[in-house]
Structure formats: C-alpha cells, structure tokens
Design an enzyme around this catalytic site. Structure first.
Site: not given
Length: 314
Positions: A96, A124, A126, A225-226, A269
C-alpha cells in the site's frame, strides 16, 4: 430485527490495488503467480485468488528462481527485496502506498542515525516490513505496542528520536501512546500527519456512530485483519456487543438474544460481496429491514504498476 450499515465500510484503495495487481498478473502472465504472504488479510479474498492460480507463500525460499512474485499490501523488509533481486525473481509490489510512506520515514531516520520508535503490533507483517527499513547500527528501531512499553525503552530524554505508527491501529490507543511518548521524550519528532491511514480512521469513526444506534455490531473481516479487529474492539469499548466474522456460517442464533438493531461494518480488506452474503443469512434469523448511514465519500485511488497498467488499458 433491523440492520444498519456503516458507511464507509469495506475495501480501501490499497486493498483494491493489491487485489487488482494479483488479478492482472494472473490474466497477463498466467498461473502460477506467487504471492508472499496473504495479499490482504481476508480469507474470502485469498481463497478466491488461490482458485484462480495464485500460490501464497510465507517465505521467498518457497518461490522457484526466476518466477513471478507479488509482495502483499503489508509491505516487506529491505532484506526481502534484496533476496528477490538476488534470485532474479520478477516482482510486482502490492505494498500500500500509505505503508510505503511510513517505510520512507524509517529509511530517512536510518540514514540520519536517528533512533526510531514504531508503535505497532508485534508479529504483524506490516510491522516486520516497516522495521526492516532500518539498517543503521549507530541508531536503532524499537517497537512498542502500548503505553506500558515506553518504560522499557533504552533511550535517554535528550537522544535524537523520532516515532512512526502502523497504519491500522486504534485511533484512541495510538493517541494515548503518542502523548505518553511526548511526555517522556519532549523533543521527539513524528510525522506531520498521523500515520494511521484514512481508511482505518474513517471506518473507526463510522463505527462510533453505528454503535450508538445498535444492540449488536457485526464486523465483517478475518481474525488476522488488524483493522477489522480494531473495529470490533471499538464497538465493545462503547458498551455494545460485537462479533468478528468472515463467513455467513459463523453466525450463531444466540447472538441475537434481546437484539433489535444489528449494526454491520466491514474491515478494509473485506469485500462488499461478503457483506451482502451475511445480510442474506441474517434475514433467516429475522432481520427484515435495512438502513444505510450517511458517511464520508472516499475517492482515493492508487494505480497498479506500470507494466500491468499498460496491459490493462490495451
């Protein structure tokens, strides 16, 4: 029972772009296309792409030399990029752009030797990718998840410091942590604007409004999914029952005891197709009317990589 839909909900621009990259790569180059990590954290989306020929792996060692690989929307470390280059992998980067912005902040701190503090969730992808942008041994990057972690930081008050955040955190928790950081390190520098992305912000604000009107809030999103987890937590903090689900079959009859109004939102998402499937299932449990709240209109758009964009136009 009445259903109220939050607005905005569901896909953000970064997720749209990431899914499009996988779909276009499959269309142009054919299967198999390798994807490092789930391209987005949604089981429904990942299973659909897998059926079309995407192969999801956790490490590049699982990808044959010279193959096509896509980096997920969560981003990767510099070490992963270098490994892909060394192995002559053809890479399409679905990171992203708002995550890339944080990567650039970390890389800048690394070049300057400024010690960096990242607020995020350990483990995580990311966070792993973001921390992997820092390579200067004279500085260092340190991860904290909550206010209590600040006491364990090894830096001194007068050290040259900067902070960044994961893009999908709780707005309230992050504001509290940043305030505590600034109290301990008054000279600490940070981004001019919060690193938490527009989609996370907008969906949390929409859930605040939704929770005021609901007896139960259903958050459509996967457990890994955070941003979806943060939505469910926020509804619970506001005193409203909440459930996170990513399949209509997850719905249980006892959720609706003493419930007259069901609020529904979806993580960034989660596709609208899945939301509608869940609504159809809820009708079997007695839901008989649907209302959609007014909300912010999102018009953010991120282009796919040039090689795929040219083919798309043609």
């Amino acid at each position: 029972m009445k259903i109220i839909l939050a607005n905005p909900r569901g896909f953000c621009a970064g997720v749209d772009r990431a899914i499009s990259i996988v779909e276009l790569a499959l269309e142009i180059h054919g299967a198999p296309i390798y994807v490092r990590h789930e391209v987005v954290h949604n089981r429904f989306v990942v299973n659909g792409l897998r059926e079309r020929g995407a192969i999801f792996v956790e490490e590049l060692s699982e990808v044959p030399d010279g193959a096509i690989v896509i980096f997920s929307a969560h981003g990767v470390s510099q070490a992963v990029r270098q490994e892909a280059k060394d192995r002559n992998l053809k890479v399409f980067d679905a990171t992203c752009p708002l995550v890339t912005k944080v990567h650039m902040q970390v890389a800048r701190a690394s070049r300057k030797g400024t010690k960096a503090i990242l607020i995020g969730h350990k483990g995580h992808p990311e966070v792993e990718g973001t921390m992997g942008q820092y390579s200067n041994e004279d500085g260092g990057i340190f991860l904290i998840e909550k206010v209590e972690d600040i006491a364990r930081l090894p830096m001194q008050e007068n050290d040259n410091l900067t902070f960044m955040t994961q893009t999908t955190l709780s707005l309230d928790d992050t504001a509290e942590t940043i305030a505590a950081l600034k109290e301990k390190y008054p000279a600490i520098q940070g981004p001019h604007k919060n690193d938490i992305c527009y989609a996370t912000t907008n969906r949390q604000e929409a859930v605040r409004e939704l929770a005021k009107l609901s007896d139960l809030v259903l958050v459509v999103g996967s457990k890994n999914s955070s941003n979806s987890n943060r939505l469910a937590e926020l509804a619970s903090r506001m005193g409203v029952k909440s459930q996170l689900l990513d399949d209509p079959a997850d719905i249980q009859a006892d959720w609706f005891n003493d419930v007259k109004t069901i609020g529904i939102t979806a993580g960034a998402s989660a596709p609208e197709e899945l939301v509608q499937s869940i609504i159809s299932r809820l009708k079997r449990f007695g839901a008989n009317s649907i209302e959609e709240l007014q909300g912010l209109e999102e018009n953010m758009f991120f282009e796919v990589p040039k090689e795929l964009r040219i083919k798309e136009v043609n």
